[in-house]
Design an enzyme around this catalytic site. Structure first.
Site, PDB file in Angstrom:
ATOM      1  N   HIS A  85       5.537  -2.756  -6.921  1.00 28.81           N
ATOM      2  CA  HIS A  85       6.049  -2.931  -5.557  1.00 28.81           C
ATOM      3  C   HIS A  85       6.244  -1.567  -4.873  1.00 28.81           C
ATOM      4  CE1 HIS A  85       9.716  -3.892  -2.832  1.00 28.81           C
ATOM      5  NE2 HIS A  85       8.600  -4.136  -2.179  1.00 28.81           N
TER       6      HIS A  85
HETATM    7 CA    CA Z   1       1.842  -2.918  -4.576  1.00 27.35          CA
END
Ligand code: CA
Ligand code: TV7
Ligand code: ZN
Length: 406
Positions: free
Chosen positions: A201
Protein backbone atom coordinates in the site's frame (compact mmCIF):
# COMPACT_ATOMS: atom_id res chain seq x y z
CA UNK A 1 22.19 -2.43 -35.51
CA UNK A 2 20.14 -2.02 -32.37
CA UNK A 3 16.78 -1.50 -34.08
CA UNK A 4 15.63 0.99 -31.44
CA UNK A 5 13.72 4.01 -32.74
CA UNK A 6 12.76 7.33 -31.15
CA UNK A 7 9.11 7.57 -30.14
CA UNK A 8 7.00 9.55 -32.60
CA UNK A 9 4.99 12.42 -31.18
CA UNK A 10 6.38 12.44 -27.65
CA UNK A 11 9.66 12.85 -25.75
CA UNK A 12 10.95 10.57 -23.01
CA UNK A 13 13.68 11.44 -20.50
CA UNK A 14 15.57 8.96 -18.32
CA UNK A 15 17.10 10.08 -15.03
CA UNK A 16 19.74 8.06 -13.25
CA UNK A 17 23.03 8.17 -11.38
CA UNK A 18 25.11 5.00 -11.18
CA UNK A 19 26.36 5.96 -7.72
CA UNK A 20 23.14 4.50 -6.22
CA UNK A 21 24.27 1.02 -7.28
CA UNK A 22 27.08 0.59 -4.77
CA UNK A 23 24.76 0.71 -1.75
CA UNK A 24 24.14 -2.19 0.61
CA UNK A 25 21.25 -2.17 3.08
CA UNK A 26 22.87 -5.18 4.76
CA UNK A 27 23.80 -8.70 3.85
CA UNK A 28 20.32 -10.29 4.14
CA UNK A 29 18.18 -7.18 3.56
CA UNK A 30 15.79 -7.73 0.63
CA UNK A 31 16.31 -4.26 -0.91
CA UNK A 32 19.18 -4.63 -3.37
CA UNK A 33 20.16 -1.44 -5.19
CA UNK A 34 22.18 -3.53 -7.68
CA UNK A 35 18.82 -4.45 -9.29
CA UNK A 36 19.25 -0.94 -10.73
CA UNK A 37 22.62 -1.94 -12.20
CA UNK A 38 20.89 -4.86 -13.85
CA UNK A 39 18.12 -2.62 -15.18
CA UNK A 40 20.64 -0.15 -16.56
CA UNK A 41 22.62 -2.91 -18.25
CA UNK A 42 19.48 -4.22 -19.97
CA UNK A 43 18.30 -0.73 -20.99
CA UNK A 44 21.72 0.10 -22.46
CA UNK A 45 22.21 -3.43 -23.82
CA UNK A 46 19.07 -3.05 -25.90
CA UNK A 47 20.04 0.48 -27.02
CA UNK A 48 16.98 2.11 -25.43
CA UNK A 49 19.10 5.17 -24.61
CA UNK A 50 18.88 6.01 -28.33
CA UNK A 51 15.15 6.53 -27.85
CA UNK A 52 15.34 8.94 -24.88
CA UNK A 53 17.22 11.91 -23.48
CA UNK A 54 19.35 10.53 -20.65
CA UNK A 55 20.31 12.70 -17.71
CA UNK A 56 22.79 12.02 -14.96
CA UNK A 57 21.00 12.91 -11.73
CA UNK A 58 22.47 15.26 -9.14
CA UNK A 59 21.66 15.12 -5.42
CA UNK A 60 18.57 16.92 -4.14
CA UNK A 61 19.27 19.85 -1.81
CA UNK A 62 18.24 19.77 1.86
CA UNK A 63 15.92 22.71 1.23
CA UNK A 64 14.13 20.76 -1.50
CA UNK A 65 13.61 17.78 0.82
CA UNK A 66 12.25 20.13 3.54
CA UNK A 67 9.29 20.91 1.28
CA UNK A 68 7.70 17.78 2.82
CA UNK A 69 9.99 16.39 5.51
CA UNK A 70 10.62 17.59 9.08
CA UNK A 71 13.73 19.84 9.25
CA UNK A 72 15.27 17.75 12.09
CA UNK A 73 14.73 14.59 10.05
CA UNK A 74 16.36 16.15 6.97
CA UNK A 75 19.43 17.21 9.00
CA UNK A 76 19.64 13.73 10.51
CA UNK A 77 19.47 12.04 7.09
CA UNK A 78 22.12 14.39 5.71
CA UNK A 79 24.55 13.65 8.56
CA UNK A 80 23.86 10.02 9.42
CA UNK A 81 26.26 7.14 8.75
CA UNK A 82 27.15 3.98 10.72
CA UNK A 83 29.99 6.05 12.21
CA UNK A 84 27.92 9.11 13.25
CA UNK A 85 24.68 7.31 14.26
CA UNK A 86 25.40 6.77 17.99
CA UNK A 87 26.60 10.36 18.42
CA UNK A 88 23.55 11.80 16.65
CA UNK A 89 21.22 9.68 18.83
CA UNK A 90 22.61 11.48 21.90
CA UNK A 91 21.71 14.89 20.48
CA UNK A 92 18.47 16.01 22.24
CA UNK A 93 17.17 17.57 19.00
CA UNK A 94 17.11 14.08 17.44
CA UNK A 95 16.56 12.00 20.61
CA UNK A 96 13.04 13.48 20.95
CA UNK A 97 12.15 11.62 17.74
CA UNK A 98 13.06 8.19 19.14
CA UNK A 99 9.94 6.00 19.30
CA UNK A 100 9.08 4.44 22.71
CA UNK A 101 10.34 0.87 23.07
CA UNK A 102 7.81 -1.96 22.52
CA UNK A 103 8.20 -5.27 24.34
CA UNK A 104 7.83 -7.24 21.08
CA UNK A 105 10.45 -5.21 19.17
CA UNK A 106 13.05 -7.46 17.64
CA UNK A 107 15.36 -4.57 16.79
CA UNK A 108 16.50 -1.45 18.68
CA UNK A 109 14.97 1.58 16.99
CA UNK A 110 16.71 4.96 17.04
CA UNK A 111 15.31 8.36 16.05
CA UNK A 112 12.94 8.46 13.05
CA UNK A 113 12.60 4.64 12.99
CA UNK A 114 16.23 4.28 11.88
CA UNK A 115 18.43 1.55 13.27
CA UNK A 116 21.85 -0.04 13.08
CA UNK A 117 20.54 -3.40 14.36
CA UNK A 118 20.72 -6.25 11.86
CA UNK A 119 17.20 -7.11 10.69
CA UNK A 120 15.90 -3.54 10.68
CA UNK A 121 13.65 -2.49 7.81
CA UNK A 122 15.34 0.91 7.64
CA UNK A 123 19.00 0.35 8.51
CA UNK A 124 21.68 3.01 8.66
CA UNK A 125 24.30 1.94 6.13
CA UNK A 126 27.45 3.28 4.57
CA UNK A 127 26.81 5.87 1.86
CA UNK A 128 23.13 6.09 2.84
CA UNK A 129 22.88 9.92 2.65
CA UNK A 130 24.39 9.91 -0.81
CA UNK A 131 21.87 7.27 -1.93
CA UNK A 132 18.81 9.04 -0.48
CA UNK A 133 19.58 12.49 -1.86
CA UNK A 134 20.50 11.00 -5.27
CA UNK A 135 17.28 9.04 -5.85
CA UNK A 136 15.37 12.13 -4.73
CA UNK A 137 17.42 14.37 -7.03
CA UNK A 138 16.63 12.08 -9.95
CA UNK A 139 12.87 12.23 -9.24
CA UNK A 140 12.94 16.03 -8.91
CA UNK A 141 14.89 16.42 -12.17
CA UNK A 142 12.40 14.11 -13.90
CA UNK A 143 9.54 16.18 -12.47
CA UNK A 144 11.08 19.43 -13.70
CA UNK A 145 11.47 17.93 -17.15
CA UNK A 146 7.67 17.47 -17.21
CA UNK A 147 6.60 20.72 -15.56
CA UNK A 148 8.70 22.74 -18.03
CA UNK A 149 7.22 20.80 -20.98
CA UNK A 150 10.61 19.47 -22.03
CA UNK A 151 9.46 15.84 -21.78
CA UNK A 152 6.13 14.08 -22.03
CA UNK A 153 7.28 11.03 -20.05
CA UNK A 154 10.09 11.08 -17.48
CA UNK A 155 11.52 7.92 -15.88
CA UNK A 156 13.43 7.32 -12.64
CA UNK A 157 13.71 3.64 -11.71
CA UNK A 158 15.66 4.48 -8.52
CA UNK A 159 12.70 6.45 -7.09
CA UNK A 160 9.18 5.58 -5.96
CA UNK A 161 9.77 5.18 -2.23
CA UNK A 162 6.18 5.48 -1.12
CA UNK A 163 6.27 4.56 2.61
CA UNK A 164 8.39 7.44 3.99
CA UNK A 165 6.55 9.80 6.35
CA UNK A 166 7.22 13.45 7.25
CA UNK A 167 9.48 12.60 10.20
CA UNK A 168 9.88 8.83 9.93
CA UNK A 169 11.51 6.24 7.71
CA UNK A 170 9.34 3.20 7.00
CA UNK A 171 9.51 0.02 4.92
CA UNK A 172 12.89 0.60 3.22
CA UNK A 173 11.88 4.21 2.39
CA UNK A 174 13.57 7.27 3.91
CA UNK A 175 12.80 10.25 1.69
CA UNK A 176 9.40 10.29 0.00
CA UNK A 177 10.48 11.43 -3.45
CA UNK A 178 6.92 10.89 -4.73
CA UNK A 179 5.39 13.43 -2.33
CA UNK A 180 8.15 15.94 -3.17
CA UNK A 181 7.47 15.46 -6.88
CA UNK A 182 3.71 15.90 -6.54
CA UNK A 183 4.22 19.06 -4.46
CA UNK A 184 6.31 20.47 -7.34
CA UNK A 185 3.69 19.42 -9.87
CA UNK A 186 0.92 21.21 -7.93
CA UNK A 187 2.65 24.50 -8.80
CA UNK A 188 1.74 24.02 -12.47
CA UNK A 189 -0.93 21.30 -12.73
CA UNK A 190 -4.42 21.79 -11.27
CA UNK A 191 -4.82 18.06 -10.47
CA UNK A 192 -2.35 15.17 -10.11
CA UNK A 193 -3.31 11.49 -10.11
CA UNK A 194 -0.98 9.11 -8.27
CA UNK A 195 -1.21 5.41 -9.22
CA UNK A 196 0.72 2.75 -7.28
CA UNK A 197 1.07 -0.84 -8.59
CA UNK A 198 3.68 -1.89 -6.01
CA UNK A 199 2.35 -4.94 -4.06
CA UNK A 200 2.45 -2.79 -0.89
CA UNK A 201 0.00 0.00 0.00
CA UNK A 202 1.29 3.49 -0.92
CA UNK A 203 0.55 4.75 2.59
CA UNK A 204 3.11 7.58 2.81
CA UNK A 205 1.82 9.30 -0.32
CA UNK A 206 -1.83 8.79 0.62
CA UNK A 207 -1.26 10.22 4.11
CA UNK A 208 0.62 13.26 2.82
CA UNK A 209 -2.31 14.25 0.58
CA UNK A 210 -5.22 12.99 2.68
CA UNK A 211 -6.61 16.55 2.96
CA UNK A 212 -5.73 17.59 -0.62
CA UNK A 213 -8.52 17.36 -3.24
CA UNK A 214 -6.08 18.31 -6.02
CA UNK A 215 -4.27 15.00 -5.56
CA UNK A 216 -5.99 11.67 -5.99
CA UNK A 217 -4.05 8.63 -4.76
CA UNK A 218 -4.91 5.18 -6.07
CA UNK A 219 -3.08 2.12 -4.75
CA UNK A 220 -3.43 -1.54 -5.74
CA UNK A 221 -1.96 -3.82 -3.09
CA UNK A 222 -1.94 -7.10 -1.19
CA UNK A 223 -4.16 -6.60 1.85
CA UNK A 224 -5.25 -8.73 4.77
CA UNK A 225 -3.87 -11.37 7.10
CA UNK A 226 -1.12 -13.34 5.38
CA UNK A 227 -0.45 -16.15 7.84
CA UNK A 228 -1.95 -18.15 10.71
CA UNK A 229 -0.45 -15.75 13.27
CA UNK A 230 -2.90 -13.08 12.09
CA UNK A 231 -0.10 -10.73 11.00
CA UNK A 232 -1.16 -8.36 8.26
CA UNK A 233 0.75 -7.83 5.05
CA UNK A 234 2.90 -4.68 5.39
CA UNK A 235 1.99 -1.89 6.12
CA UNK A 236 -1.47 -3.20 7.09
CA UNK A 237 -3.41 -0.18 5.77
CA UNK A 238 -5.32 0.47 2.54
CA UNK A 239 -8.71 -1.11 3.12
CA UNK A 240 -11.49 -0.47 0.59
CA UNK A 241 -13.19 1.83 3.12
CA UNK A 242 -10.06 4.01 3.29
CA UNK A 243 -11.03 6.91 0.98
CA UNK A 244 -9.12 9.88 2.39
CA UNK A 245 -9.62 11.88 5.57
CA UNK A 246 -13.29 11.98 6.46
CA UNK A 247 -14.81 15.36 7.16
CA UNK A 248 -12.13 17.20 5.14
CA UNK A 249 -12.12 18.36 1.52
CA UNK A 250 -9.73 15.46 0.85
CA UNK A 251 -12.42 12.87 1.54
CA UNK A 252 -12.97 10.62 -1.53
CA UNK A 253 -9.66 11.66 -3.10
CA UNK A 254 -7.93 8.47 -1.96
CA UNK A 255 -8.79 5.13 -3.54
CA UNK A 256 -7.62 1.73 -2.40
CA UNK A 257 -7.91 -1.63 -4.11
CA UNK A 258 -7.09 -4.31 -1.51
CA UNK A 259 -6.29 -7.64 -3.17
CA UNK A 260 -5.74 -11.19 -1.84
CA UNK A 261 -2.59 -13.14 -2.71
CA UNK A 262 -2.19 -14.94 -6.02
CA UNK A 263 -4.05 -12.52 -8.31
CA UNK A 264 -3.29 -13.34 -11.95
CA UNK A 265 -2.86 -11.27 -15.12
CA UNK A 266 -6.47 -11.41 -16.25
CA UNK A 267 -7.96 -10.50 -12.88
CA UNK A 268 -5.45 -7.71 -12.30
CA UNK A 269 -5.90 -6.26 -15.79
CA UNK A 270 -9.67 -6.16 -15.27
CA UNK A 271 -9.36 -4.43 -11.89
CA UNK A 272 -6.64 -2.03 -13.01
CA UNK A 273 -8.33 -0.92 -16.21
CA UNK A 274 -11.82 -0.54 -14.81
CA UNK A 275 -10.85 1.29 -11.62
CA UNK A 276 -8.07 3.43 -13.15
CA UNK A 277 -10.23 4.23 -16.17
CA UNK A 278 -13.12 5.37 -13.99
CA UNK A 279 -10.80 7.38 -11.71
CA UNK A 280 -9.33 9.25 -14.69
CA UNK A 281 -12.81 9.92 -16.07
CA UNK A 282 -14.07 11.31 -12.78
CA UNK A 283 -10.97 13.17 -11.54
CA UNK A 284 -9.72 14.51 -14.92
CA UNK A 285 -6.06 14.72 -13.86
CA UNK A 286 -3.66 17.18 -15.52
CA UNK A 287 -0.67 14.87 -14.91
CA UNK A 288 -0.04 11.34 -13.64
CA UNK A 289 2.63 9.81 -11.39
CA UNK A 290 2.91 6.02 -11.79
CA UNK A 291 4.81 4.03 -9.17
CA UNK A 292 5.78 0.76 -10.87
CA UNK A 293 6.95 -1.37 -7.92
CA UNK A 294 7.96 -4.71 -9.44
CA UNK A 295 7.21 -6.72 -6.29
CA UNK A 296 3.72 -7.31 -7.74
CA UNK A 297 5.32 -9.77 -10.21
CA UNK A 298 5.01 -13.51 -9.69
CA UNK A 299 8.03 -15.06 -8.01
CA UNK A 300 8.94 -11.93 -6.07
CA UNK A 301 10.84 -12.59 -2.84
CA UNK A 302 8.40 -10.48 -0.79
CA UNK A 303 5.34 -10.13 -2.99
CA UNK A 304 2.41 -12.53 -3.22
CA UNK A 305 0.87 -11.65 -6.57
CA UNK A 306 1.21 -13.73 -9.70
CA UNK A 307 1.63 -11.17 -12.48
CA UNK A 308 3.71 -11.65 -15.58
CA UNK A 309 5.89 -8.84 -16.89
CA UNK A 310 3.46 -8.43 -19.80
CA UNK A 311 0.51 -7.59 -17.51
CA UNK A 312 2.64 -5.33 -15.30
CA UNK A 313 3.71 -3.47 -18.45
CA UNK A 314 0.12 -3.16 -19.66
CA UNK A 315 -0.53 -0.87 -16.69
CA UNK A 316 2.15 1.46 -18.07
CA UNK A 317 0.68 1.28 -21.59
CA UNK A 318 -2.84 1.93 -20.28
CA UNK A 319 -1.75 5.05 -18.39
CA UNK A 320 0.42 6.23 -21.29
CA UNK A 321 -2.58 6.19 -23.63
CA UNK A 322 -4.08 9.14 -21.71
CA UNK A 323 -1.22 11.20 -23.25
CA UNK A 324 -1.01 13.21 -20.02
CA UNK A 325 2.39 14.29 -18.65
CA UNK A 326 3.63 11.10 -17.00
CA UNK A 327 6.25 10.45 -14.33
CA UNK A 328 7.28 6.79 -14.16
CA UNK A 329 8.99 5.66 -10.95
CA UNK A 330 10.35 2.39 -9.56
CA UNK A 331 9.70 1.19 -6.02
CA UNK A 332 9.77 -2.32 -4.60
CA UNK A 333 10.99 -5.40 -6.43
CA UNK A 334 13.00 -8.11 -4.70
CA UNK A 335 13.79 -10.75 -7.32
CA UNK A 336 16.39 -8.67 -9.06
CA UNK A 337 16.45 -10.17 -12.53
CA UNK A 338 12.67 -9.96 -12.84
CA UNK A 339 12.79 -6.33 -11.71
CA UNK A 340 15.33 -5.55 -14.42
CA UNK A 341 13.37 -7.39 -17.10
CA UNK A 342 10.14 -5.61 -16.14
CA UNK A 343 11.58 -2.11 -15.95
CA UNK A 344 13.57 -2.54 -19.16
CA UNK A 345 10.38 -3.73 -20.91
CA UNK A 346 8.49 -0.74 -19.51
CA UNK A 347 11.22 1.64 -20.69
CA UNK A 348 10.66 0.12 -24.14
CA UNK A 349 6.88 0.62 -23.85
CA UNK A 350 7.37 4.27 -22.83
CA UNK A 351 9.44 4.83 -25.98
CA UNK A 352 7.11 2.84 -28.31
CA UNK A 353 9.68 0.09 -28.85
CA UNK A 354 9.20 -3.66 -28.98
CA UNK A 355 12.20 -5.60 -27.73
CA UNK A 356 13.58 -8.59 -29.61
CA UNK A 357 14.05 -11.79 -27.63
CA UNK A 358 17.82 -11.45 -27.60
CA UNK A 359 20.11 -8.65 -26.49
CA UNK A 360 21.73 -7.32 -29.63
CA UNK A 361 24.77 -5.77 -27.93
CA UNK A 362 27.28 -7.34 -25.58
CA UNK A 363 26.94 -6.30 -21.98
CA UNK A 364 30.42 -5.24 -20.94
CA UNK A 365 31.18 -5.38 -17.21
CA UNK A 366 32.73 -2.22 -15.81
CA UNK A 367 36.15 -2.78 -14.23
CA UNK A 368 35.25 -0.87 -11.05
CA UNK A 369 32.43 -3.35 -10.45
CA UNK A 370 34.99 -5.82 -9.17
CA UNK A 371 36.12 -3.60 -6.33
CA UNK A 372 34.52 -4.28 -2.95
CA UNK A 373 33.09 -1.61 -0.68
CA UNK A 374 32.99 -1.75 3.11
CA UNK A 375 29.48 -1.92 4.52
CA UNK A 376 28.10 -0.53 7.80
CA UNK A 377 29.31 -3.55 9.72
CA UNK A 378 32.88 -2.89 8.55
CA UNK A 379 32.95 -6.04 6.42
CA UNK A 380 33.87 -5.96 2.78
CA UNK A 381 31.19 -7.11 0.37
CA UNK A 382 31.70 -7.37 -3.36
CA UNK A 383 30.03 -4.39 -5.06
CA UNK A 384 27.99 -6.59 -7.35
CA UNK A 385 27.72 -9.92 -5.60
CA UNK A 386 25.90 -11.63 -8.42
CA UNK A 387 26.05 -9.44 -11.48
CA UNK A 388 29.21 -10.83 -13.01
CA UNK A 389 28.77 -14.37 -11.83
CA UNK A 390 25.11 -15.06 -12.32
CA UNK A 391 22.63 -12.31 -12.79
CA UNK A 392 23.63 -10.78 -16.07
CA UNK A 393 24.45 -14.16 -17.50
CA UNK A 394 21.03 -15.20 -16.26
CA UNK A 395 19.54 -12.23 -18.02
CA UNK A 396 21.47 -12.94 -21.20
CA UNK A 397 20.52 -16.57 -21.02
CA UNK A 398 16.90 -15.84 -20.37
CA UNK A 399 16.74 -13.28 -23.11
CA UNK A 400 18.82 -14.96 -25.73
CA UNK A 401 18.24 -18.68 -25.28
CA UNK A 402 14.83 -19.09 -23.73
CA UNK A 403 11.97 -17.22 -25.40
CA UNK A 404 10.43 -14.47 -23.31
CA UNK A 405 6.93 -14.90 -21.98
CA UNK A 406 5.51 -11.91 -23.79
CA1 CA B 1 0.42 -0.39 -4.28
C1 TV7 C 1 8.70 0.01 -1.42
N1 TV7 C 1 8.87 -7.23 4.65
C2 TV7 C 1 8.79 -1.54 0.56
C3 TV7 C 1 8.28 -2.77 1.28
C4 TV7 C 1 8.67 -2.76 2.74
C5 TV7 C 1 8.28 -4.02 3.49
C6 TV7 C 1 9.12 -6.22 5.44
C7 TV7 C 1 10.92 -7.44 5.42
C8 TV7 C 1 12.30 -7.87 5.69
C9 TV7 C 1 13.18 -6.98 6.28
C10 TV7 C 1 14.51 -7.37 6.51
C11 TV7 C 1 14.89 -8.70 6.18
C12 TV7 C 1 12.74 -9.17 5.38
C13 TV7 C 1 12.38 -11.28 4.37
C14 TV7 C 1 9.97 -7.99 4.60
C15 TV7 C 1 6.76 -5.72 10.49
C16 TV7 C 1 8.17 -6.05 10.40
C17 TV7 C 1 8.58 -7.43 9.98
C18 TV7 C 1 12.27 -6.94 10.06
C19 TV7 C 1 12.78 -8.32 9.71
N2 TV7 C 1 13.99 -9.56 5.61
C20 TV7 C 1 8.15 -1.27 -0.79
C21 TV7 C 1 8.53 -3.89 4.94
C22 TV7 C 1 8.16 -5.12 5.73
C23 TV7 C 1 15.45 -6.51 7.06
N3 TV7 C 1 8.18 -4.83 7.12
O1 TV7 C 1 6.76 -1.09 -0.70
C24 TV7 C 1 16.75 -6.91 7.26
O2 TV7 C 1 11.88 -10.04 4.81
O3 TV7 C 1 6.71 -6.42 7.67
C25 TV7 C 1 7.47 -5.54 8.02
C26 TV7 C 1 7.64 -5.13 9.49
C27 TV7 C 1 9.09 -5.57 11.49
C28 TV7 C 1 10.52 -5.58 11.01
N4 TV7 C 1 10.90 -6.94 10.57
C29 TV7 C 1 10.01 -7.43 9.50
O4 TV7 C 1 8.34 -2.36 -1.66
C30 TV7 C 1 10.15 0.05 -1.67
N5 TV7 C 1 10.37 -6.32 5.93
C31 TV7 C 1 16.22 -9.09 6.40
C32 TV7 C 1 17.14 -8.21 6.94
ZN1 ZN D 1 6.54 -3.00 -2.20
Amino acid sequence: EHGITKPRGHKVSFHYNSRVEDMHFGKTHPMKPWRLTLTKHLVLGYGLHYAMDTYEAVSAGKDQVRAFHDPDYVDFLAEVSPQTFAGLCENPRFAQHTPPKHEHDTVDLGPFNLSTSPGADCPVFDGMSTYLFLYTGATLAATQQLTTNQSDIAINWSGGLHHAHRAEASGFCYINDIVLSILDMLRVYPRVLYIDIDVHHGDGVEEAFQRQPRVMTLSYHRYGPYDETGHKFFPGSGDLSDVGLRGTVGEHFALNVPIPSGIDDRQYRFLFESVTGRAIEAFKPSAIVLQCGADSLGGDRLGQFNLNIKAHGECVSFVKRTRLPLLILGGGGYTARNVARAWCHETALATDNTLPDSIPLDIVPRPEAFQGKPNGDGKLYPSFPRLHNNACKDAELEYMVKKLEW
